[in-house]
Design a protein around this motif. Sequence first.
Motif, short mmCIF file in Angstrom:
data_model
loop_
_atom_site.label_atom_id
_atom_site.label_comp_id
_atom_site.label_asym_id
_atom_site.label_seq_id
_atom_site.Cartn_x
_atom_site.Cartn_y
_atom_site.Cartn_z
N ARG A 344 0.84 -1.19 0.00
CA ARG A 344 0.00 0.00 0.00
C ARG A 344 0.88 1.25 0.00
O ARG A 344 1.83 1.36 0.77
N ILE A 345 0.55 2.18 -0.87
CA ILE A 345 1.29 3.44 -0.95
C ILE A 345 0.61 4.46 -0.04
O ILE A 345 -0.60 4.68 -0.14
N SER A 346 1.38 5.07 0.83
CA SER A 346 0.82 5.98 1.82
C SER A 346 0.36 7.28 1.18
O SER A 346 0.82 7.68 0.10
N ASN A 347 -0.54 7.97 1.88
CA ASN A 347 -1.05 9.26 1.39
C ASN A 347 0.05 10.32 1.32
O ASN A 347 0.02 11.21 0.47
N SER A 348 1.03 10.24 2.24
CA SER A 348 2.11 11.22 2.24
C SER A 348 2.94 11.12 0.96
O SER A 348 3.35 12.14 0.39
N VAL A 349 3.16 9.90 0.47
CA VAL A 349 3.89 9.70 -0.78
C VAL A 349 3.11 10.26 -1.96
O VAL A 349 3.66 10.90 -2.85
N ILE A 350 1.79 10.05 -1.94
CA ILE A 350 0.93 10.57 -3.01
C ILE A 350 0.98 12.09 -3.04
O ILE A 350 1.09 12.71 -4.11
N MET A 351 0.89 12.71 -1.86
CA MET A 351 0.93 14.17 -1.78
C MET A 351 2.27 14.73 -2.27
O MET A 351 2.32 15.75 -2.95
N LYS A 352 3.36 14.04 -1.92
CA LYS A 352 4.68 14.49 -2.39
C LYS A 352 4.77 14.40 -3.91
O LYS A 352 5.32 15.30 -4.56
N ALA A 353 4.25 13.32 -4.47
CA ALA A 353 4.29 13.14 -5.92
C ALA A 353 3.51 14.25 -6.62
O ALA A 353 3.98 14.83 -7.61
N ILE A 354 2.34 14.56 -6.10
CA ILE A 354 1.52 15.64 -6.68
C ILE A 354 2.23 16.98 -6.57
O ILE A 354 2.23 17.78 -7.51
N ALA A 355 2.88 17.22 -5.42
CA ALA A 355 3.60 18.48 -5.21
C ALA A 355 4.76 18.62 -6.18
O ALA A 355 4.96 19.68 -6.79
N VAL A 356 5.55 17.54 -6.35
CA VAL A 356 6.69 17.59 -7.25
C VAL A 356 6.26 17.84 -8.69
O VAL A 356 6.83 18.69 -9.39
N ILE A 357 5.23 17.12 -9.14
CA ILE A 357 4.73 17.30 -10.52
C ILE A 357 4.18 18.71 -10.72
O ILE A 357 4.45 19.36 -11.73
N GLY A 358 3.42 19.18 -9.74
CA GLY A 358 2.82 20.51 -9.85
C GLY A 358 3.87 21.61 -9.91
O GLY A 358 3.79 22.53 -10.74
N ILE A 359 4.85 21.53 -9.03
CA ILE A 359 5.92 22.54 -9.00
C ILE A 359 6.74 22.48 -10.29
O ILE A 359 7.08 23.52 -10.87
N ALA A 360 7.06 21.26 -10.74
CA ALA A 360 7.83 21.11 -11.97
C ALA A 360 7.09 21.69 -13.17
O ALA A 360 7.67 22.41 -13.99
N PHE A 361 5.81 21.40 -13.26
CA PHE A 361 4.99 21.93 -14.36
C PHE A 361 4.95 23.46 -14.30
O PHE A 361 5.06 24.14 -15.33
N GLY A 362 4.84 23.99 -13.09
CA GLY A 362 4.81 25.45 -12.93
C GLY A 362 6.11 26.10 -13.35
O GLY A 362 6.11 27.13 -14.04
N VAL A 363 7.24 25.50 -12.97
CA VAL A 363 8.55 26.04 -13.33
C VAL A 363 8.73 26.05 -14.84
O VAL A 363 9.15 27.05 -15.43
N VAL A 364 8.43 24.93 -15.48
CA VAL A 364 8.59 24.82 -16.94
C VAL A 364 7.70 25.83 -17.66
O VAL A 364 8.13 26.48 -18.63
#
Length: 453
Positions: A344-364
Motif C-alpha cells: 500500500r502506498i501511503s497518502n504522504s507519498v501521493i501528496m509528495k508526488a503531486i507536489a513535485v509534478i505541480g511545481i515542476a509543471f509550474g517552473v517549466v
Amino acid sequence: MKVNNVNGNPLKNNPSLIFIIGFIGVVFIGTTLLNFPFSSLNGRSIGFTDALFTATSAVCVTGLTVVTTATQWTIIGKIIILCLIQIGGLGVMTLSTLIAFFLGKKISLKTRLLIKEERNTYELQGVVRVTKNVLIYTFIVEFIGAILFSFVFCKEYGFIKGIWFSIFHSISSFCNAGFDIVGNTSFMKYVTNPLINFTTIILIVVGGLGFFVFIEIIKVRKFKKFSLHSKIVLIMTGILLLSGTILIMVLEYNNANTIGNLGFFGKLQASLFQSVATRTAGYSTIDISGLKDSTSVIMCILMFIGGSSGSTAGGVKVTTIAVAILAMHSTIYGKKHIDIFQKRISNSVIMKAIAVIGIAFGVVTVVSIILSITQHIPAMSYVDVLFESVSAFGTVGLTRNVTPYLNFIGKILISGTMFIGRLGPLTIALAVASRQNRFVGNIGYPEGKIIIG
C-alpha cells in the motif's frame, strides 16, 4: 526554566539547505576556473556568464552548452568540466565522503544525515557502506564503458586521444550529462555505429536506474523479490523506452531531416538511442532541430519524466509519475487506497508526488513564457522554447538550436532552471517530509466540501 530554540541554526536544522549550498559552491568554483584564460583555446576569458552557464550545466549533468565543448576549451578546461560532471553525477557529499575515506577521517553523524538526503534514502543505518558501494559501482561501470568506447575512439583518434575520449564520454554517459568532445553535432556521425550506440545506451540506462535498483538486479535477480521501488522503476523504464522508441520511429520514419534516409535497422537504432537519451542524457544521433513538432512534444514528455530517484538522472522521476498514475486509477475506480504488488502506498507519498509534478509543471511553464518574451531568435517557435525549458529542467541537454543564441537573460534563466531541475523536486520532497511532523496537532477541523472536476 530552559527554553529550547525551535528554529536554531537554519543550516544545522536543514540538511537540504546545506545540500543546496554545497552544489552552489561547486558551481562557483567551476565558474571561476572556466573563466580563467588557461581554460579557453583562444587564451582569453570566456566571460562570467558563459562560464557560469557551462559550470551549471556540468554540475547539474545537463549538457546544454552556449559554446562548442570540443573547440572552446583547452585540455585543462575539459578536465574541469569532466570533474564537475563526476561531482554532479555522484553528488557533493558522496565525493566528500570519498575524500574522507582517503584521509582516514571518521564520518560524522551530520555527514551521514547529509548523505542520506543526497542519496534520497529512507534509512540512516549503513549509509556510509552504501556510499562506498556507490563509488565502487560507479568507477567499475565507467571503466568498462571507457574500454568499450576505446575500440572506436582509439582507432579513429589514435591511442592517447582515443583513451581520453573514451574516459570523457563514459563518465558523461553514465552521469547522464550528455557533454561530448567530438564536435558540434554530438554523436550524429555515429548514428549507425552499434558499439557507440549501445555502449552509450547501456551507460545511460544503468546510470538512470540508480545504484539500489542495479544492485538488486545483480544480487536478488528474481523480480518477485525486488523491492516495490525497484519493481516500479523497472516497469516504468521499460514502458517509456519501448513507447518512446516506437513513437519516434513512427513519427520520424519518412522525415529526411532525421531518420528518413536510414535503413530500417538504422531507423530503429536511432529511435532507440534517442528514446534513451531523451529521458535525461542529452546525446543525439539525429538533428534535433529537424524533428517534427509532434515528435518534439513526445520528447518533452519523456524529458519531463526523466529517470529514477537516487540516480544520475533528472526529471520528476519515473516513480513520481507512477504514483500519480496509480492515484488516478484508484480515484476512477473508487478505491480508497493505492495497492500495488501487495503493498500500500501511503497518502504522504501521493501528496509528495503531486507536489513535485505541480511545481515542476509550474517552473517549466513560467520559464518557457519568459523565454518566449525575452528571446528574439529567428524562426523560433513556442515548441522550441518549451523544448528548451523542459530540457533544462529535466537536466537533459537537448536543444532545437536555441541554446547557442540565448541572450544574457536567457542564459541566466536556463542556468537557474538547470539548477532547480537538478535539486528542486528532490529537495522539495525532502523539505515536505522534514516539516511534516511540525503541523501535526491535537486540533481537528470539520471537513469542507469542494467540487472537483
